[in-house]
Design a protein around this motif. Structure first.
Motif, short mmCIF file in Angstrom:
data_model
loop_
_atom_site.label_atom_id
_atom_site.label_comp_id
_atom_site.label_asym_id
_atom_site.label_seq_id
_atom_site.Cartn_x
_atom_site.Cartn_y
_atom_site.Cartn_z
N VAL A 103 10.67 3.76 -4.05
CA VAL A 103 9.62 4.42 -4.82
C VAL A 103 10.27 5.34 -5.85
CG1 VAL A 103 7.58 5.90 -4.72
CG2 VAL A 103 8.11 4.37 -2.80
N THR A 105 9.44 7.30 -10.11
CA THR A 105 8.49 7.61 -11.18
C THR A 105 8.95 6.99 -12.49
OG1 THR A 105 9.63 9.70 -11.62
CG2 THR A 105 7.77 9.78 -10.08
N ASP A 128 8.22 0.44 -6.17
CA ASP A 128 6.94 1.00 -6.59
C ASP A 128 7.22 2.06 -7.65
OD1 ASP A 128 5.80 -0.50 -4.58
OD2 ASP A 128 5.49 1.20 -3.22
N VAL A 130 5.47 4.95 -9.58
CA VAL A 130 4.26 5.75 -9.37
C VAL A 130 4.30 6.97 -10.29
CG1 VAL A 130 2.89 6.97 -7.65
CG2 VAL A 130 4.29 5.02 -6.95
N ASP A 134 0.89 11.34 -8.78
CA ASP A 134 0.42 10.61 -7.60
C ASP A 134 1.49 10.41 -6.53
OD1 ASP A 134 -2.09 10.22 -8.85
OD2 ASP A 134 -1.29 8.50 -9.94
N ILE A 135 2.74 10.80 -6.84
CA ILE A 135 3.82 10.39 -5.94
C ILE A 135 3.75 11.09 -4.58
CG2 ILE A 135 5.56 12.05 -6.76
CD1 ILE A 135 7.58 9.64 -6.49
N ASP A 137 1.08 11.90 -2.75
CA ASP A 137 0.14 11.16 -1.92
C ASP A 137 0.65 9.76 -1.61
OD1 ASP A 137 -1.60 13.30 -1.85
OD2 ASP A 137 -2.84 12.58 -3.50
N HIS A 138 1.35 9.14 -2.57
CA HIS A 138 1.87 7.80 -2.35
C HIS A 138 2.90 7.81 -1.22
CE1 HIS A 138 2.76 3.64 -3.67
NE2 HIS A 138 4.01 3.93 -3.29
N GLY A 141 1.44 8.27 2.15
CA GLY A 141 0.70 7.11 2.64
C GLY A 141 1.55 5.89 2.94
N LEU A 142 2.87 6.00 2.83
CA LEU A 142 3.74 4.86 3.11
C LEU A 142 3.68 4.47 4.58
CD1 LEU A 142 6.87 5.84 0.99
CD2 LEU A 142 5.32 3.92 0.54
#
Length: 239
Positions: A103, A105, A128, A130, A134-135, A137-138, A141-142
């Motif tokens: 992940v 940005t 990903d 992101v 938003d990172i 929350d991302h 949520g992984l």
């Protein structure tokens, strides 16, 4: 001179840093006007003299911004890191069998691509991309059952939590540690209290405080000035 224009990048990390610096300016009875800018807007604002004090420039990466400005202080030590959602070994030991996804940005995509060129075992791992807004929350949520890598600069709100573990990279493939410094316009420094410049030059927040400021503003929706006040009063971090 009793008014100063304080410039910073338009994100939560730099907003918190600027508000902390403003606490020092307030003590010298300076009227502070904040100017936030995108990375694309910032050079023009500096060239046009619209910013008296910039908080902060990551040196040596941002040295191109320093024309006509004096570098002062060392507020914290930003560095781009690999961070995993579970404790893992050195980055050279990891591959698609250990890492489910990477992940990052948008501004860090090129940095990640260059680093992966020397890490063939990770090149097949899905990435990903992101937005920074938003990172948090991302990452939260992984999939908890898999191990993911995050490529990010610290300090950051995510490092104020236990969600990420910095991965050792002896070769520093994402770049070396930097210095977050202030840039003060020469004409401004000549017109203000020299004791104020000296105090700013000695100011150190550190990565831990900066991550806590970012967390308060980004995650808890605390106003940057309120977060800076909490830091100044010793309430930002647990004792």
């Amino acid at each position: 001179m009793n008014t100063i224009t304080l410039g910073h990048l338009r994100d939560t990390l730099h907003a918190g840093c600027a508000s902390a610096v403003a606490r020092v300016l307030d003590a010298y009875e300076m009227d502070v006007s904040f100017v936030d800018a995108s990375p694309e807007e910032l050079p023009g604002l500096l060239a046009e003299g619209e910013i008296d004090l910039l908080v902060s420039a990551w040196m040596p990466r941002d040295r191109h911004l320093a024309r006509g400005m004096r570098e002062i202080g060392q507020l914290y030590l930003p560095v781009y890191v690999w961070a995993a959602t579970k404790p893992v070994g050195d980055i050279e030991t990891l591959g698609a069998q250990e890492i489910a996804r990477i992940v990052t940005t948008p501004p860090n995509v090129a940095r990640l691509r260059d680093a992966l060129a020397n890490l063939p075992a990770l090149q097949t791992v899905p990435v990903d991309v992101v937005d920074d807004d938003d990172i948090f929350d991302h990452v939260a949520g992984l999939d908890a059952g898999a191990t993911s890598l995050v490529v990010l600069a610290q300090p950051h709100a995510l490092f104020h939590t236990d969600m990420l573990h910095v991965v050792n990279d002896p070769a520093h493939r994402l770049g070396a540690e930097m210095e977050a410094r202030m840039l003060v316009r020469d004409a401004t420094a000549a017109c203000v209290d020299s004791d104020m410049i000296d105090e700013l030059s000695e100011m150190m927040l550190g990565n831990k405080v900066m991550s806590a400021l970012d967390y308060a503003i980004r995650v808890e929706n605390v106003d940057p000035e309120e977060a800076a006040e909490a830091w100044q009063r010793g309430r930002l971090l647990p004792r």
